[in-house]
Write a protein that holds these residues in place. Structure first.
Motif, PDB file in Angstrom:
ATOM      1  N   MET A  16       0.449   1.684   7.677  1.00 38.20           N
ATOM      2  CA  MET A  16       1.537   1.758   8.416  1.00 38.20           C
ATOM      3  C   MET A  16       2.831   2.450   7.477  1.00 38.20           C
ATOM      4  O   MET A  16       2.824   2.281   6.304  1.00 38.20           O
ATOM      5  CB  MET A  16       2.222   0.559   8.739  1.00 38.20           C
ATOM      6  N   GLY A  17       3.855   3.022   8.134  1.00 41.11           N
ATOM      7  CA  GLY A  17       5.132   3.413   7.521  1.00 41.11           C
ATOM      8  C   GLY A  17       5.689   2.391   6.516  1.00 41.11           C
ATOM      9  O   GLY A  17       5.868   1.016   7.163  1.00 41.11           O
ATOM     10  N   GLU A  18       6.182   2.692   5.502  1.00 40.12           N
ATOM     11  CA  GLU A  18       6.869   1.910   4.504  1.00 40.12           C
ATOM     12  C   GLU A  18       6.107   0.543   4.335  1.00 40.12           C
ATOM     13  O   GLU A  18       6.629  -0.684   4.275  1.00 40.12           O
ATOM     14  CB  GLU A  18       8.355   1.637   5.191  1.00 40.12           C
ATOM     15  N   GLN A  19       4.680   0.560   4.131  1.00 41.16           N
ATOM     16  CA  GLN A  19       3.515  -0.572   3.887  1.00 41.16           C
ATOM     17  C   GLN A  19       3.931  -0.901   2.533  1.00 41.16           C
ATOM     18  O   GLN A  19       4.418  -0.181   1.797  1.00 41.16           O
ATOM     19  CB  GLN A  19       2.355  -0.083   4.232  1.00 41.16           C
ATOM     20  N   PHE A  20       3.671  -2.138   2.371  1.00 38.27           N
ATOM     21  CA  PHE A  20       3.970  -2.921   0.940  1.00 38.27           C
ATOM     22  C   PHE A  20       3.234  -1.885   0.047  1.00 38.27           C
ATOM     23  O   PHE A  20       1.918  -1.431   0.273  1.00 38.27           O
ATOM     24  CB  PHE A  20       3.676  -4.114   0.846  1.00 38.27           C
ATOM     25  N   PRO A  21       3.516  -1.594  -1.303  1.00 37.73           N
ATOM     26  CA  PRO A  21       2.861  -0.790  -2.011  1.00 37.73           C
ATOM     27  C   PRO A  21       1.316  -1.225  -2.340  1.00 37.73           C
ATOM     28  O   PRO A  21       0.390  -0.431  -2.662  1.00 37.73           O
ATOM     29  CB  PRO A  21       3.606  -0.784  -3.279  1.00 37.73           C
ATOM     30  N   TYR A  58      -1.240   2.048  -2.345  1.00 37.21           N
ATOM     31  CA  TYR A  58      -1.647   2.990  -3.535  1.00 37.21           C
ATOM     32  C   TYR A  58      -3.409   3.143  -3.655  1.00 37.21           C
ATOM     33  O   TYR A  58      -3.663   3.945  -3.700  1.00 37.21           O
ATOM     34  CB  TYR A  58      -1.173   2.354  -4.727  1.00 37.21           C
ATOM     35  N   PRO A  59      -4.270   1.978  -3.233  1.00 40.31           N
ATOM     36  CA  PRO A  59      -5.481   1.880  -3.392  1.00 40.31           C
ATOM     37  C   PRO A  59      -6.096   2.984  -2.394  1.00 40.31           C
ATOM     38  O   PRO A  59      -7.052   3.769  -2.496  1.00 40.31           O
ATOM     39  CB  PRO A  59      -6.052   0.491  -3.008  1.00 40.31           C
ATOM     40  N   TRP A  60      -5.294   3.015  -1.128  1.00 39.08           N
ATOM     41  CA  TRP A  60      -5.799   4.019  -0.016  1.00 39.08           C
ATOM     42  C   TRP A  60      -5.325   5.438  -0.524  1.00 39.08           C
ATOM     43  O   TRP A  60      -6.341   6.374  -0.073  1.00 39.08           O
ATOM     44  CB  TRP A  60      -5.444   3.375   1.196  1.00 39.08           C
ATOM     45  N   LYS A  61      -4.293   5.451  -0.795  1.00 40.66           N
ATOM     46  CA  LYS A  61      -3.945   6.836  -1.524  1.00 40.66           C
ATOM     47  C   LYS A  61      -4.854   7.480  -2.643  1.00 40.66           C
ATOM     48  O   LYS A  61      -5.272   8.763  -2.301  1.00 40.66           O
ATOM     49  CB  LYS A  61      -2.441   6.783  -2.095  1.00 40.66           C
ATOM     50  N   SER A  62      -5.274   6.721  -3.521  1.00 40.20           N
ATOM     51  CA  SER A  62      -6.195   6.856  -4.532  1.00 40.20           C
ATOM     52  C   SER A  62      -7.529   7.373  -3.874  1.00 40.20           C
ATOM     53  O   SER A  62      -8.078   8.421  -4.140  1.00 40.20           O
ATOM     54  CB  SER A  62      -6.333   6.046  -5.654  1.00 40.20           C
TER      55      SER A  62
END
Length: 383
Positions: free
Chosen positions: A103-108, A112-116
């Motif tokens: 989701m937009g502006e989701q808690f970090p 971050y795990p999904w970005k990585s």
């Protein structure tokens, strides 16, 4: 009907704390459990091998009661949301043509795990932002999320309510869509579980991950997680002694085991028997289960309903009841917030709220009163 519970806390009488989404106060009983734990550690002769397992078993059962499951060996103790989400990420095989939805502006910690993971796989991280609407925002956002899930979606990572403004997500409908395409559903329950009813049997998430220091009323550095069948036989983040089979036999610990404890217990953090934090978390969950999340929602609704009605026809808006939580909501201004003026007004009456994104985030609980919420609205209308 649940009554005001302020006598169970040590909050200062001259402050109005409407900020449980930031950090909950400790119950007096939870504080006492922590002190007892500290004193117990002062005398190691009082700690037996069975104590490494006794309270953790009770804690899993109490959390199971809260989320509606008796599969206690699927519940684990974690130190943080990032630990729980990273455990999931380690056990997800992502292909280049697949996507992960957040989701937009989701808690970090749930970003971050999904970005990585997507960066390493060369896959798409698909962010679903809230529509820029003054009315019908929650409904439109839910519809947008469901429409974004497709046959290439590997995983949807989201909360039950948005951490910044309490937008309520239709998890049943989203779970239905993820099942249709074979995607995982990973829920961050930090800002909802404990104050908003959540049932594992109804939602059937693949994982539910919660920090303990907010709506679960626990101390910092302990949380709870549930892992479903999708993560049976996975790889834990760490290899520790207590998560292995037969770890209860201290004399036999040198007889190394290839097998883990049953269910999801392989995913528990090392030293999860913590003799201070575990009793505190256990006492907190007992109190929450005694209150009941549904009663907490009703209480928060009763003390905020009339105060929020005063915003109608002003420059300030709150999401419709159907698409927001009662324990956590955002107040938005049509022309944006004057945050410096807001801080000045809040400080004048020792009112504690947070600003997250473009919203004043209000997070009441059973220690608050209707008078306190009205004082907040008084100051908002002065902006």
């Amino acid at each position: 009907m649940l009554k005001n519970q302020s006598e169970l806390f040590s909050l200062p009488k001259d402050h109005i704390y409407l900020n449980c989404a930031y950090m909950s106060p400790l119950l007096k009983s939870v504080e006492e459990a922590g002190i007892k734990g500290v004193r117990g550690k002062s005398d190691p002769t009082s700690i037996s091998p069975s104590d490494f397992f006794k309270d953790t078993e009770l804690l899993r059962k109490e959390f199971g009661k809260l989320i509606g499951t008796t599969e206690y060996n699927r519940i684990v103790i974690i130190p943080s949301v990032s630990y729980g989400t990273s455990t999931v990420a380690k056990n997800v095989q992502l292909e280049k043509n697949q996507n992960i939805i957040v989701m937009g502006e989701q808690f970090p910690s749930n970003y971050y795990p999904w970005k990585s993971l997507t960066d390493k796989a060369g896959a798409e991280l698909r962010t679903i932002h809230a529509p820029k609407l003054a009315e019908g925002r929650g409904q439109a956002w839910n519809e947008k999320i469901i429409a974004s899930i497709d046959e290439n979606t590997k995983l949807v990572a989201m909360a039950h309510v948005h951490w910044a403004d309490g937008t309520l997500y239709d998890l049943k409908a989203i779970r239905k869509k993820t099942r249709e395409v074979g995607a995982l559903l990973i829920i961050d329950g930090t800002q909802s579980v404990g104050a908003l009813p959540f049932n594992i049997g109804e939602i059937q998430p693949d994982a539910l991950i919660c920090a303990g220091y907010k709506w679960l009323f626990g101390p910092y550095s302990i949380g709870m997680a549930y892992y479903g069948e999708a993560f049976d036989n996975g790889d834990p983040l760490e290899e520790n002694w207590i998560n292995r089979a037969k770890s209860e036999d201290f004399a036999g610990l040198v007889n190394y085991q290839d097998d883990y404890q049953p269910g999801a217990l392989r995913y528990e953090v090392g030293e999860h028997s913590n003799f201070i934090l575990v009793p505190m978390m256990l006492q907190a969950l007992r109190q929450i289960n005694d209150w009941g999340p549904e009663n907490i929602q009703n209480y928060c609704h009763n003390i905020t309903r009339d105060a929020l009605a005063r915003l109608k026809g002003t420059a300030y808006t709150v999401e419709d009841d159907q698409y927001r939580a009662q324990h956590l909501f955002g107040i938005r201004a049509a022309k944006g917030l004057d945050t410096n003026r807001l801080k000045e007004l809040m400080a004048r009456d020792n009112i504690h709220v947070s600003v997250r994104g473009d919203a004043v985030r209000v997070a009441p609980h059973v220690y608050n009163s209707e008078r306190e919420v009205n004082m907040l609205i008084d100051r908002i209308l002065e902006l």
